[in-house]
Design a protein around this motif. Structure first.
Motif, short mmCIF file in Angstrom:
data_model
loop_
_atom_site.label_atom_id
_atom_site.label_comp_id
_atom_site.label_asym_id
_atom_site.label_seq_id
_atom_site.Cartn_x
_atom_site.Cartn_y
_atom_site.Cartn_z
N SER A 186 45.17 45.45 36.18
CA SER A 186 44.60 46.36 37.18
C SER A 186 45.72 47.15 37.86
O SER A 186 46.90 46.98 37.55
CB SER A 186 43.82 45.58 38.24
OG SER A 186 44.73 44.93 39.12
N HIS A 187 45.31 47.96 38.86
CA HIS A 187 46.27 48.75 39.63
C HIS A 187 47.09 47.90 40.59
O HIS A 187 48.05 48.37 41.17
CB HIS A 187 45.50 49.80 40.45
CG HIS A 187 44.63 49.19 41.50
ND1 HIS A 187 43.43 48.56 41.20
CD2 HIS A 187 44.80 49.04 42.84
CE1 HIS A 187 42.90 48.08 42.31
NE2 HIS A 187 43.70 48.35 43.33
N LYS A 188 46.70 46.64 40.82
CA LYS A 188 47.30 45.87 41.91
C LYS A 188 48.81 45.61 41.77
O LYS A 188 49.50 45.55 42.78
CB LYS A 188 46.52 44.58 42.13
CG LYS A 188 45.13 44.87 42.74
CD LYS A 188 44.50 43.64 43.32
CE LYS A 188 43.23 43.96 44.10
NZ LYS A 188 42.06 44.20 43.22
N GLN A 235 42.37 39.00 40.95
CA GLN A 235 43.22 40.11 40.47
C GLN A 235 44.46 40.27 41.33
O GLN A 235 45.55 40.49 40.81
CB GLN A 235 42.43 41.42 40.47
CG GLN A 235 41.41 41.48 39.36
CD GLN A 235 40.05 41.80 39.93
OE1 GLN A 235 39.71 41.40 41.04
NE2 GLN A 235 39.26 42.51 39.16
N SER A 246 45.47 45.04 49.71
CA SER A 246 44.70 46.27 49.95
C SER A 246 44.75 46.59 51.44
O SER A 246 45.52 45.98 52.18
CB SER A 246 43.26 46.05 49.48
OG SER A 246 42.54 47.27 49.56
N CYS A 262 36.72 53.82 42.88
CA CYS A 262 35.91 52.78 43.51
C CYS A 262 36.65 52.28 44.74
O CYS A 262 37.87 52.41 44.83
CB CYS A 262 35.61 51.64 42.53
SG CYS A 262 37.06 50.69 42.03
N ALA A 263 35.91 51.74 45.70
CA ALA A 263 36.56 51.32 46.95
C ALA A 263 36.06 49.97 47.42
O ALA A 263 34.87 49.78 47.66
CB ALA A 263 36.32 52.37 48.04
N GLY A 264 36.99 49.02 47.51
CA GLY A 264 36.71 47.71 48.10
C GLY A 264 37.41 47.69 49.45
O GLY A 264 36.83 47.97 50.49
N GLY A 290 40.00 49.73 49.61
CA GLY A 290 40.33 51.15 49.60
C GLY A 290 41.64 51.55 48.93
O GLY A 290 41.98 52.73 48.92
N ASN A 322 43.00 51.43 45.59
CA ASN A 322 43.11 52.25 44.37
C ASN A 322 42.49 53.62 44.61
O ASN A 322 42.95 54.63 44.08
CB ASN A 322 42.52 51.54 43.14
CG ASN A 322 41.04 51.79 42.91
OD1 ASN A 322 40.66 52.76 42.26
ND2 ASN A 322 40.19 50.93 43.47
N PHE A 323 41.45 53.66 45.47
CA PHE A 323 40.87 54.95 45.84
C PHE A 323 41.93 55.80 46.56
O PHE A 323 42.14 56.97 46.23
CB PHE A 323 39.64 54.76 46.74
CG PHE A 323 39.15 56.04 47.33
CD1 PHE A 323 38.45 56.94 46.55
CD2 PHE A 323 39.43 56.37 48.65
CE1 PHE A 323 38.04 58.17 47.08
CE2 PHE A 323 39.03 57.57 49.18
CZ PHE A 323 38.32 58.47 48.40
N LEU A 325 35.48 44.09 45.32
CA LEU A 325 34.86 45.04 46.25
C LEU A 325 34.17 44.34 47.41
O LEU A 325 33.52 44.97 48.21
CB LEU A 325 33.85 45.94 45.52
CG LEU A 325 34.38 46.75 44.34
CD1 LEU A 325 33.28 47.63 43.75
CD2 LEU A 325 35.56 47.63 44.74
N ALA A 365 36.62 46.94 34.32
CA ALA A 365 36.35 45.92 35.33
C ALA A 365 35.06 46.30 36.06
O ALA A 365 34.78 47.49 36.24
CB ALA A 365 37.51 45.85 36.32
N GLU A 380 34.45 46.34 39.11
CA GLU A 380 34.80 47.19 40.26
C GLU A 380 34.90 48.65 39.80
O GLU A 380 34.30 49.55 40.38
CB GLU A 380 36.15 46.76 40.86
CG GLU A 380 36.15 45.42 41.55
CD GLU A 380 36.39 44.25 40.59
OE1 GLU A 380 36.46 44.48 39.37
OE2 GLU A 380 36.47 43.09 41.07
N SER A 417 40.32 51.53 37.49
CA SER A 417 41.30 50.68 38.16
C SER A 417 41.70 49.44 37.38
O SER A 417 42.77 48.88 37.63
CB SER A 417 40.78 50.29 39.54
OG SER A 417 39.47 49.73 39.45
C1 LIG Z 1 40.91 44.63 43.59
C2 LIG Z 1 40.31 45.64 42.73
C3 LIG Z 1 39.58 46.73 43.25
C4 LIG Z 1 39.28 46.90 44.71
O1 LIG Z 1 40.38 46.98 45.56
P1 LIG Z 1 40.81 48.32 46.27
O2 LIG Z 1 41.83 47.92 47.25
O3 LIG Z 1 39.59 48.92 46.90
O4 LIG Z 1 41.36 49.19 45.21
C5 LIG Z 1 39.09 47.67 42.37
N1 LIG Z 1 39.28 47.55 41.04
C6 LIG Z 1 39.95 46.51 40.50
C7 LIG Z 1 40.10 46.45 39.03
C8 LIG Z 1 40.49 45.53 41.33
O5 LIG Z 1 41.17 44.52 40.80
#
Ligand SMILES: *Cc1c(COP(=O)(O)O)cnc(C)c1O
Length: 439
Positions: free
Chosen positions: A111-113, A140, A230, A263-265, A267, A269-270, A339, A383, A385, A414
């Motif tokens: 993922s982006h993390k 993740q 995040s 997508c935003a959990g 926030g 990656n958004f 999310l 994913a 999300e 993401s």
């Molecule tokens: C954790 C995660 C998210 C949500 O987190 P944000 O901080 O909103 O980006 C979205 N997509 C993936 C694949 C994730 O692992």
């Protein structure tokens, strides 16, 4: 050969700086407050949890912040990431729209993390931290931080929401493979965890609760700092490599995006894909529509209140001005674990307040339907999300078809869904339902 599908940057084209939107907001971001005095927090309160160099970044007014060489070197394991045109999805939708996606699922953790886990581990190492404590939902963030800690020689302890710890063992195993210690939260290793377990031995946990445990661990263990995946300003900052690369790749593709989606959990990656485009709106008057896709079951942007709230259940964090469902909100156990957070990054919340972005809630079933269509047309399993963002991209592409209009749509994909196939199984076998306040 018809259209060009992949737009790849060369290694040396990876951004050398992060972009800080705080330098460009027309109205300053409301500061975090001390929960007792309700005064803006001083850096020393923050340095109990975070190293000084990251606290400086959190509060920095600088527009461009240089990415340290050692961080760039580790990021180059998977960056720059590709931008792809989803031509088969366009055909499946019979849309005149052009659909592009930035793919962040090729990182070691999927993922982006890691975009923020790597600099956070680096800055901690430089500051002399020996060990990091954190929380994770579906795993993740925990796996990204475990990987980054291993690279920079730090110990890592992860409090993992109990329901995921038992139902989703693979990311736990990934964390352990990277050398981390993983506890199911609520755990018997903190006072807060013991208190919750005494009241409810079967408590399945939540992200807010796991954050409280990780913060308590940090406060009580010498040499330990806390890391968050995040919400915070410095996390949003680290993710801007996504949007900065996307802008260059859209130039390679010779197109100007009309719509940008993530997508935003919490926030991040958004923020990563959006903030460099927000800057172009603010500075160059670009007309880009920017849309945050959130789950209907945990709809902080579309149904939450904009107010000061805690980041965790035990009320230990500073108060942040954000769109929130309330820090005691227990989100239903949807399959997009990343999310399920009650609040939204203050910087993303501020963008919505200023009218720089829009938000849309997506029901879980719609997200999976979109994820499956994407997998069957593009070959890549997103994913759950990310599938929320894809759902909004598909809605917009269908609108373009109905209006007979060609628009250029870019979304951030993401992460990949290869460790989320059990969730796809639930969907495909008809066991998934829509639930929560946004339904
Ligand atoms: C954790 C995660 C998210 C949500 O987190 P944000 O901080 O909103 O980006 C979205 N997509 C993936 C694949 C994730 O692992």
């Amino acid at each position: 050969m018809s259209q060009h599908v992949q737009f790849l940057l060369r290694a040396e084209e990876m951004p050398a700086h992060w972009y800080n939107l705080n330098a460009d907001f027309p109205e300053p971001l409301p500061p975090p407050l001390h929960p007792g005095t309700r005064e803006p927090v001083t850096p020393d309160l923050m340095t109990a949890l975070f190293p000084e160099n990251l606290v400086q970044q959190e509060m920095s007014p600088e527009r461009h912040i240089e990415i340290p060489g050692e961080v760039r070197e580790v990021l180059s394991l998977y960056r720059p990431t590709p931008l792809l045109r989803a031509v088969r999805l366009e055909r499946a939708l019979r849309t005149p729209a052009h659909l592009y996606y930035k793919y962040e699922g090729n990182s070691p953790a999927g993922s982006h993390k890691p975009n923020t886990a790597i600099p956070q581990a680096y800055y901690n190492k430089v500051a002399g931290t020996k060990r990091l404590a954190t929380e994770t939902g579906a795993g993740q963030w925990g796996s990204s931080l475990s990987m980054a800690c291993q690279v920079f020689g730090l110990e890592c302890t992860v409090y993992m929401v109990k329901v995921s710890f038992h139902q989703k063992p693979y990311r736990k195993l990934l964390m352990q493979t990277y050398g981390a210690t993983v506890h199911a939260s609520p755990s018997p290793y903190t006072e807060y965890g013991r208190k919750v377990l005494a009241e409810d031995p079967d408590c399945l946990g939540s992200l807010g609760l796991a954050i409280s445990e990780a913060i308590e661990d940090t406060a009580k263990t010498p040499g330990t700092k806390y890391a968050l995946g995040s919400v915070l300003n410095h996390v949003c900052l680290h993710q801007t490599v996504i949007g900065l690369e996307t802008i260059r790749q859209m130039q390679m593709a010779g197109e100007e995006p009309d719509i940008v989606i993530g997508c935003a959990g919490g926030g991040s990656n958004f923020a990563g894909i959006a903030f460099p485009f927000v800057q172009r709106k603010l500075q160059a008057g670009a007309k880009t529509r920017i849309i945050a896709a959130e789950p209907a079951s945990c709809p902080s942007l579309t149904q939450g209140e904009l107010r000061y709230d805690f980041g965790d259940t035990a009320e230990t964090t500073p108060l942040m001005m954000m769109h929130t469902l309330g820090h005691k909100f227990m989100p239903p156990s949807i399959h997009a674990g990343g999310l399920r957070y009650h609040g939204m990054a203050p910087m993303v919340s501020h963008c919505l307040k200023l009218g720089l972005i829009d938000a849309r809630a997506v029901p879980q079933l719609k997200a999976f339907e979109s994820g499956v269509l994407f997998a069957r047309s593009e070959g890549l399993v997103p994913a759950p999300e990310s599938a929320h963002g894809i759902a909004v991209a598909i809605q917009e592409a269908i609108r373009c078809r109905e209006e007979g209009r060609k628009q250029v749509i870019v979304f951030n994909l993401s992460g990949n869904g290869l460790l989320d196939l059990a969730a796809y199984d639930s969907y495909l076998s008809g066991q998934l339902q829509d639930s929560g306040p946004g339904i």
